[in-house]
Write a protein that holds these residues in place. Sequence first.
Motif, PDB file in Angstrom:
ATOM      1  N   ALA A   1     -10.396  -7.928  32.499  1.00  0.00           N
ATOM      2  CA  ALA A   1     -10.953  -6.843  33.304  1.00  0.00           C
ATOM      3  C   ALA A   1      -9.906  -6.275  34.251  1.00  0.00           C
ATOM      4  O   ALA A   1      -9.773  -5.052  34.398  1.00  0.00           O
ATOM      5  N   ILE A   2      -9.112  -7.174  34.865  1.00  0.00           N
ATOM      6  CA  ILE A   2      -8.086  -6.704  35.793  1.00  0.00           C
ATOM      7  C   ILE A   2      -7.035  -5.879  35.052  1.00  0.00           C
ATOM      8  O   ILE A   2      -6.551  -4.871  35.557  1.00  0.00           O
ATOM      9  N   SER A   3      -6.707  -6.287  33.830  1.00  0.00           N
ATOM     10  CA  SER A   3      -5.709  -5.504  33.094  1.00  0.00           C
ATOM     11  C   SER A   3      -6.251  -4.102  32.769  1.00  0.00           C
ATOM     12  O   SER A   3      -5.496  -3.134  32.780  1.00  0.00           O
ATOM     13  N   PHE A   4      -7.562  -3.991  32.549  1.00  0.00           N
ATOM     14  CA  PHE A   4      -8.134  -2.650  32.348  1.00  0.00           C
ATOM     15  C   PHE A   4      -8.065  -1.822  33.629  1.00  0.00           C
ATOM     16  O   PHE A   4      -7.756  -0.629  33.596  1.00  0.00           O
ATOM     17  N   LEU A   5      -8.356  -2.493  34.740  1.00  0.00           N
ATOM     18  CA  LEU A   5      -8.274  -1.796  36.028  1.00  0.00           C
ATOM     19  C   LEU A   5      -6.846  -1.303  36.254  1.00  0.00           C
ATOM     20  O   LEU A   5      -6.620  -0.166  36.666  1.00  0.00           O
ATOM     21  N   ALA A   6      -5.875  -2.181  35.937  1.00  0.00           N
ATOM     22  CA  ALA A   6      -4.471  -1.810  36.110  1.00  0.00           C
ATOM     23  C   ALA A   6      -4.133  -0.608  35.232  1.00  0.00           C
ATOM     24  O   ALA A   6      -3.442   0.312  35.661  1.00  0.00           O
ATOM     25  N   ALA A   7      -4.647  -0.613  34.013  1.00  0.00           N
ATOM     26  CA  ALA A   7      -4.379   0.512  33.108  1.00  0.00           C
ATOM     27  C   ALA A   7      -4.972   1.794  33.663  1.00  0.00           C
ATOM     28  O   ALA A   7      -4.349   2.865  33.597  1.00  0.00           O
ATOM     29  N   PHE A   8      -6.168   1.678  34.249  1.00  0.00           N
ATOM     30  CA  PHE A   8      -6.823   2.856  34.831  1.00  0.00           C
ATOM     31  C   PHE A   8      -5.994   3.410  35.990  1.00  0.00           C
ATOM     32  O   PHE A   8      -5.732   4.608  36.069  1.00  0.00           O
TER      33      PHE A   8
ATOM     34  N   PHE B   1     -14.955  -1.541  38.964  1.00  0.00           N
ATOM     35  CA  PHE B   1     -14.477  -2.808  38.402  1.00  0.00           C
ATOM     36  C   PHE B   1     -15.178  -4.002  39.050  1.00  0.00           C
ATOM     37  O   PHE B   1     -15.717  -4.873  38.381  1.00  0.00           O
ATOM     38  N   THR B   2     -15.218  -4.006  40.389  1.00  0.00           N
ATOM     39  CA  THR B   2     -15.837  -5.153  41.059  1.00  0.00           C
ATOM     40  C   THR B   2     -17.344  -5.180  40.835  1.00  0.00           C
ATOM     41  O   THR B   2     -17.919  -6.237  40.626  1.00  0.00           O
ATOM     42  N   PHE B   3     -17.961  -4.008  40.828  1.00  0.00           N
ATOM     43  CA  PHE B   3     -19.401  -3.933  40.617  1.00  0.00           C
ATOM     44  C   PHE B   3     -19.773  -4.569  39.275  1.00  0.00           C
ATOM     45  O   PHE B   3     -20.636  -5.454  39.203  1.00  0.00           O
ATOM     46  N   GLY B   4     -19.063  -4.165  38.227  1.00  0.00           N
ATOM     47  CA  GLY B   4     -19.345  -4.704  36.902  1.00  0.00           C
ATOM     48  C   GLY B   4     -19.165  -6.210  36.829  1.00  0.00           C
ATOM     49  O   GLY B   4     -20.016  -6.935  36.314  1.00  0.00           O
ATOM     50  N   ASN B   5     -18.052  -6.673  37.382  1.00  0.00           N
ATOM     51  CA  ASN B   5     -17.747  -8.099  37.263  1.00  0.00           C
ATOM     52  C   ASN B   5     -18.645  -8.979  38.112  1.00  0.00           C
ATOM     53  O   ASN B   5     -19.062 -10.051  37.685  1.00  0.00           O
ATOM     54  N   ILE B   6     -18.959  -8.524  39.323  1.00  0.00           N
ATOM     55  CA  ILE B   6     -19.853  -9.315  40.167  1.00  0.00           C
ATOM     56  C   ILE B   6     -21.233  -9.379  39.527  1.00  0.00           C
ATOM     57  O   ILE B   6     -21.879 -10.428  39.492  1.00  0.00           O
ATOM     58  N   MET B   7     -21.678  -8.265  38.985  1.00  0.00           N
ATOM     59  CA  MET B   7     -22.967  -8.203  38.290  1.00  0.00           C
ATOM     60  C   MET B   7     -22.999  -9.252  37.177  1.00  0.00           C
ATOM     61  O   MET B   7     -23.969  -9.998  37.021  1.00  0.00           O
ATOM     62  N   LEU B   8     -21.905  -9.312  36.409  1.00  0.00           N
ATOM     63  CA  LEU B   8     -21.804 -10.259  35.287  1.00  0.00           C
ATOM     64  C   LEU B   8     -21.888 -11.702  35.785  1.00  0.00           C
ATOM     65  O   LEU B   8     -22.594 -12.525  35.229  1.00  0.00           O
ATOM     66  N   LEU B   9     -21.147 -11.957  36.869  1.00  0.00           N
ATOM     67  CA  LEU B   9     -21.106 -13.320  37.392  1.00  0.00           C
ATOM     68  C   LEU B   9     -22.393 -13.684  38.123  1.00  0.00           C
ATOM     69  O   LEU B   9     -22.630 -14.850  38.421  1.00  0.00           O
TER      70      LEU B   9
ATOM     71  N   ILE C   1     -14.491 -17.489  32.120  1.00  0.00           N
ATOM     72  CA  ILE C   1     -14.615 -16.569  33.259  1.00  0.00           C
ATOM     73  C   ILE C   1     -13.244 -16.064  33.671  1.00  0.00           C
ATOM     74  O   ILE C   1     -13.024 -14.874  33.874  1.00  0.00           O
ATOM     75  N   ILE C   2     -12.286 -17.016  33.743  1.00  0.00           N
ATOM     76  CA  ILE C   2     -10.934 -16.621  34.153  1.00  0.00           C
ATOM     77  C   ILE C   2     -10.346 -15.627  33.147  1.00  0.00           C
ATOM     78  O   ILE C   2      -9.788 -14.596  33.524  1.00  0.00           O
ATOM     79  N   ILE C   3     -10.531 -15.933  31.870  1.00  0.00           N
ATOM     80  CA  ILE C   3      -9.987 -15.017  30.852  1.00  0.00           C
ATOM     81  C   ILE C   3     -10.624 -13.637  30.976  1.00  0.00           C
ATOM     82  O   ILE C   3      -9.949 -12.603  30.970  1.00  0.00           O
ATOM     83  N   SER C   4     -11.955 -13.640  31.148  1.00  0.00           N
ATOM     84  CA  SER C   4     -12.633 -12.331  31.232  1.00  0.00           C
ATOM     85  C   SER C   4     -12.152 -11.543  32.441  1.00  0.00           C
ATOM     86  O   SER C   4     -11.975 -10.325  32.379  1.00  0.00           O
ATOM     87  N   LEU C   5     -11.904 -12.254  33.546  1.00  0.00           N
ATOM     88  CA  LEU C   5     -11.408 -11.559  34.742  1.00  0.00           C
ATOM     89  C   LEU C   5     -10.018 -10.988  34.506  1.00  0.00           C
ATOM     90  O   LEU C   5      -9.720  -9.863  34.913  1.00  0.00           O
ATOM     91  N   VAL C   6      -9.179 -11.770  33.812  1.00  0.00           N
ATOM     92  CA  VAL C   6      -7.818 -11.304  33.529  1.00  0.00           C
ATOM     93  C   VAL C   6      -7.880 -10.029  32.684  1.00  0.00           C
ATOM     94  O   VAL C   6      -7.194  -9.034  32.964  1.00  0.00           O
TER      95      VAL C   6
END
Lengths: 63, 795
Positions: free
Chosen positions: A15-22, B183-191, A8-13
């Motif tokens: 995802a956050i890096s994609f958000l940062a890129a955006f 971003f949050t929508f996708g991730n919260i949905m997943l979790l 979960i932590i890895i996936s969040l990291v």
Amino acid sequence: MNIIFYLIIISLVVAISFLAAFIWAIRSGQYDDDYTPSMRILVEDDMIDTNIEKQTNTNDVKN
Amino acid sequence: MSQSEIVTKCYHCGSDCVTEDILFEDKDFCCHGCLMVYQLLRDNGMDSYYLIENNPGIAQDKNKNIDLSYLDNEEIVNQLLIFKEGNRAKMIFNLPQIHCSSCLWLLERINHFDPGITNSRVNFHSKELSIVYDTEITNLKNIVSLLHKIGYAPELNLGKLSSDTKRKDPDRQILYKLGVAGFTFGNIMLLSFPEYLGFEKAAQEMHLGYINFILALPVVFYAGWDYFKSAWKSIRALTFNLDVPIALGMATLFLRSCYEVFSGTGEGYFDSLAGFVFFLLIGKWFQNYTYKSLDFERSYTSYFPISTLLNVNGEWVSYSVSEIKAGDEIMIRNEEIIPTDAILLEGDAMIDYSFVTGESDPVRKVKGEKIYAGGKQIGNSIKATVLQAIDQAYLTKLWNESNYIYKTENKTSVIDYVSRYFTFAIVTIATLVLIYWLNVNPKLAFNAFTAVLIVACPCALALAIPFTYGNVLRLLSSRGFFIKSTETIEQIQDIDSIIIDKTGTITDNKNLSISYNGEVLTTLQSQMVKSLCFQSTHPKVKAIYSYLPKSKILDVSNFQEVTGQGMNAIVNGHHLIMGSPKFLDIVPEKGLESAIYLKIDNNIIGSYLVNSEPRKGIEPLFETWKNRYKITLLSGDNNKEESKMRELLGEEAELKFNQTPYDKLDFVKKEISEHHHPLMIGDGLNDAGALKQSSVGIVVTGESNNFTPASDAIIAEEKLIYLHKYIGFIKASKWVIYTTFLIAFLYNSLGLYFAATAKLTPIIAAILMPLSSLTVVIVGVTVTQVLARQMLKES
């Protein structure tokens, strides 16, 4: 069970890096003009070299 | 290519080579201007410009004499520049001529011509060119004159000087917020998946709820924060707009979810919360569709020039128009705009006021007469004494705020009306549910109460207008009708009276109709007349020129023209005179007083009557409107075309002629005070006041005039004849909104059933909300699409 926690932590990291890129992409102005780049890609620099050939071709057709 | 019966197209601009036919390297050019651009491009190895599109160039204006000396004035240049740092300067030009990929290619390689230009970028949609250059190597004047040379004359007017019209940074906030919410929508949905699948225990063990909570914080406090602010403002003003139930729903979702997570009783509705905000933001983004190359807020400054020639101790210097004071002496040359009200001192003034007052014929002024700002001088230079500074001139005063009254019933969107009752209904239902459960089963009371507030969240309702009207906006813009915003759409639905201008709106200034009376011309005679007409720049003479059959231009000698009066010359050994009856010293026939007479070798041959005609195909427009609306014609012109207009507009229409700009404004004010909702259609500066005051102001724009006064909508002139269809479509789209509202209410009632019976689980909420929103969006978009196909057929 612990392994899922790490995943979960890895996936969040990731995802956050994609958000940062955006966010970086917006800041650098990539979304300010979403039309011109699609035209720019069709007209490239090297056309100057190929044009001589093309021009003779079109002239042939004309004559 | 001797007798040009075969029409050749110009290699550069694609115009017909009628008047001249210049052959160069096997290619045809219509004029020396086009040939010059071709040679310029060729010498710089840039001729692949012609390979990208056929005949990409811009037709050269043959009679334009440009004076750029004002760009020597450092102060003016600094006001124009976007920024200047050391020797690096940046300028953004508006180039309305940009139209194809060849333009893009050429303009982005402009540094081949001028090495001082370090960077040039085109924005195709906004038709802008941004240039960074080195002030050591080149200057703005060089760049502007280069742009003129290659056919892209930039729009440089007084408006460019004021800082508020300079480039605003594009609004990126909505994109950031969309990114965060998505971003949050996708991730919260997943979790939340473990919970959807029934593994609540596992989810709790892994503390997924806490992660969701952290992820939801930026949604509430950043992405969705504007809704709270707006709701608070609306509550304080007691208007209860739609943001109130939205904020209420968001707050309940967030607080109840926090309670569940921290008390360990559940996982909360964070997924619904994030999804909700994400969808709302998409709606907002879709609605804020902007036309980048159009400006709805223009003032008179975009019409006036930057500089004019001013007499300073006997010398004529370029001077900034905004600094001209009463008493100054100015010079106005051919085709220049009079910058402010003045008294004519010297010269033969022929002033074209068609854009300013609506008079179709140029007006002759003699020494000592007043000339008004905005008119265009045709002919030789004139000198004049300034009467007042530009912002005090007769026309520019139209922009003074004190001239306007508030529009009655300003902006009550349907959605605001609905949401007032909606908010009230929800709070009532929630309270009733709370009371019921407190009596029946107090344990479930809190659950049911919050569930009602959550499920009643008007997500679908909030998306109905952005998507439906947003799509209407797009559909119409692709057909040449550009509406400022979705609010304007609702105002168009309310209109009950139509006010229309004549010159340039109903009539077409470019397509003049010509009727010839007199002896039939021989081929040679017609060729001679055409050759004579070719010499003049007068619009009516130009119209006669294109009316005559195509032929070769003969040599013309001893050509003389008295501006606005007539001309004479020797053509092919014959003496030709053309002009007004007064110029030929004859008594005109009845009805032909404004005709142009033709005399060849002392014989009156005939006369040409030039009239501006109503646009082709405009009849169905008024045929449809006649029975539905009150139609009024407000024209600045005289009543010589009254019978023609009466026939066109119908018996019931009110026709008013000789209207000043202030008369027009007063008429609209009167309409509004009588609780009408007038729609004003106009084009020129003289309509500016009326356009601004009316409920909806539509400006007609064409290639010939790039200036559009402030308005609510802009229509391309060739599309005006379809306006009744566009307005019919807009009125029909109201029913689409009602349908989507009905769908939204049905979904809400279904949700309320689950909520009131305390059966609302997070998964039902997570399905119901996106499903209802999706239905509304799909119905709104597809129905308007189908309606457009049915109703907007152009025939």
